[in-house]
Scaffold this active site. Structure first.
Site, short mmCIF file in Angstrom:
data_model
loop_
_atom_site.label_atom_id
_atom_site.label_comp_id
_atom_site.label_asym_id
_atom_site.label_seq_id
_atom_site.Cartn_x
_atom_site.Cartn_y
_atom_site.Cartn_z
N LYS A 1 -7.80 1.76 -1.90
CA LYS A 1 -8.59 1.64 -0.69
C LYS A 1 -9.20 3.11 -0.61
O LYS A 1 -8.33 4.00 -0.42
CB LYS A 1 -7.78 1.05 0.29
CG LYS A 1 -8.69 0.80 1.59
CD LYS A 1 -7.84 0.00 2.64
CE LYS A 1 -8.63 -0.44 3.98
NZ LYS A 1 -9.21 0.74 4.63
N GLY B 1 -14.52 -2.19 7.38
CA GLY B 1 -15.02 -1.59 8.39
C GLY B 1 -16.05 -2.44 9.42
O GLY B 1 -17.21 -2.76 8.88
N GLY C 1 -9.78 -5.68 9.65
CA GLY C 1 -8.62 -5.13 10.43
C GLY C 1 -8.21 -5.33 11.57
O GLY C 1 -7.64 -6.68 11.80
N ARG C 2 -8.78 -4.69 12.56
CA ARG C 2 -8.38 -5.07 14.08
C ARG C 2 -8.72 -6.26 14.59
O ARG C 2 -7.95 -6.88 15.48
CB ARG C 2 -9.26 -3.67 14.88
CG ARG C 2 -8.20 -2.46 14.66
CD ARG C 2 -9.01 -1.15 15.44
NE ARG C 2 -10.24 -1.10 14.57
CZ ARG C 2 -11.21 -0.30 15.18
NH1 ARG C 2 -11.08 0.17 16.38
NH2 ARG C 2 -12.28 -0.10 14.20
N GLN D 1 1.05 -1.29 -0.02
CA GLN D 1 0.03 0.08 -0.02
C GLN D 1 0.78 1.19 0.01
O GLN D 1 1.68 1.45 0.76
CB GLN D 1 -0.78 0.01 1.42
CG GLN D 1 -1.97 1.12 1.12
CD GLN D 1 -2.78 1.34 2.22
OE1 GLN D 1 -2.47 1.89 3.30
NE2 GLN D 1 -4.22 1.05 1.96
N CYS E 1 -6.71 7.17 4.55
CA CYS E 1 -6.37 7.10 6.10
C CYS E 1 -6.43 8.64 6.27
O CYS E 1 -6.34 9.57 5.43
CB CYS E 1 -4.79 7.25 5.83
SG CYS E 1 -4.12 7.20 7.32
N HIS F 1 -13.94 1.45 2.84
CA HIS F 1 -14.20 1.40 4.07
C HIS F 1 -15.50 2.19 4.34
O HIS F 1 -15.69 3.32 3.95
CB HIS F 1 -13.09 2.20 4.84
CG HIS F 1 -13.31 2.22 6.43
ND1 HIS F 1 -12.07 2.37 7.17
CD2 HIS F 1 -14.23 1.88 7.32
CE1 HIS F 1 -12.48 2.37 8.43
NE2 HIS F 1 -13.92 2.26 8.36
#
Length: 329
Positions: free
Chosen positions: A135, A208, A230-231, A66, A96, A167
């Protein structure tokens, strides 16, 4: 390698998290999941000469680089460097929301300038042979996402991009911190589904708020091409990744944690022999046994012992011995 198939499930690029050690660990849990680097800025590569940021292990494939930037010529040079280093995909960050990204006029702020994004992507595509992807967010600040997102996708896809990860939140560049931007703006999955109906020829992944494979499967079953997590993948990697090959692609077996730990111990030994530190690797593994007996002991042992000067592969094996092996396998 069919990246459009691999992209059915991917692990999001996350600053300070998805470095090469994290990606090596995640690859042991799933052979198919598409992995992403942390965002690397084009100026750092082209002007700063920081090509060491592109280092990765061949076992990480399929892996995407990325990039962050907003200058077409510079991004083209950075994309070529990424392709020359062997990355399978080059991704442009248009999502971002950090202050540092805004000051550099890239990241989510690019949602305000789809023509520039199209120029950047066209230059990146022309400069090298790898697929270029984007993205993005659904919009920023007071933009009307229902109007902004389809216009963005139309313009950027006209430049040659066929795969997007969306996202499904706005980014609020004014008034919210980067951390708050991950949670506070409401999710709008419906809009992403609408984009798939509007652009059936594009490969659209959603990102998301997705916490597990049940959610991922449901989104895929309802027509989306891919899901990016992601997380949850970082903090609970076994739940998200260990049986992803079986559930998302219908192939392979559930990852064997004993084999994963043994492989990571070998990897750690090589890293330490090359001058690295154990905790640079184990910091990405602290959540490995989340929700399982022994998880707290595992986490505590590694947190206390991995940073020690004499820490080595044995430290990792000692921590694993504290986990209930009957539930870890």
């Amino acid at each position: 390698m069919n990246l459009h198939q691999n992209a059915r499930l991917s692990v999001a690029p996350m600053m300070d998290w998805t470095d090469r050690h994290c990606r090596y660990f995640h690859r042991l849990l799933s052979r198919n999941v598409l992995l992403y680097t942390e965002m690397v800025t084009a100026p750092a590569l082209v002007r700063g000469g920081a090509v060491h940021l592109l280092d990765f292990n061949a076992n990480e494939h399929p892996v995407a680089l990325q990039l962050g930037g907003s200058d077409p010529k510079e991004l083209a040079q950075a994309a070529k460097l990424g392709a020359d280093h062997g990355y399978d995909e080059i991704n442009l960050n248009c999502g971002c929301p950090s202050d540092r990204v805004q000051s550099g006029a890239f990241g989510a702020v690019l949602m305000e300038n789809p023509a520039l994004v199209a120029d950047c992507c066209a230059a990146m595509i022309a400069a090298q042979p790898r697929e270029v992807t984007v993205k993005c967010r659904i919009g920023v600040d007071d933009q009307d996402a229902d109007q902004v997102l389809p216009d963005f996708l139309a313009r950027v896809s006209a430049a040659g991009v066929q795969r997007f990860t969306i996202h499904a939140r706005k980014a609020w560049l004014q008034g919210l911190s980067p951390k708050e931007n991950r949670d506070i703006p409401p999710l709008n999955y419906n809009l992403v589904h609408q984009m798939k109906a509007l652009f059936p020829h594009l490969h659209l992944s959603i990102n998301g708020g997705i916490a597990n494979l049940d959610q991922a499967k449901d989104l895929l079953d309802h027509g989306l091409d891919g899901v990016m997590i992601g997380r949850a993948a970082y903090h609970d990697p076994l739940t998200v990744l260990a049986d992803a090959d079986l559930r998302i692609w219908g192939q392979g077996d559930v990852a064997n944690t004993s084999e994963v730990i043994a492989a990571m111990a070998d990897y750690a030994g090589a890293h330490i022999a090359a001058g690295g530190k154990l905790h640079q690797i184990t910091r990405h593994m602290l959540g490995m046994f989340t929700g399982k007996p022994g998880a707290r002991a595992w986490r505590r042992y590694l947190s206390e012992n991995a940073p020690r000067e004499d820490a080595g592969p044995q430290t990792l094996l000692e921590a694993f011995a504290l986990v209930d092996q009957s539930t870890a396998a």
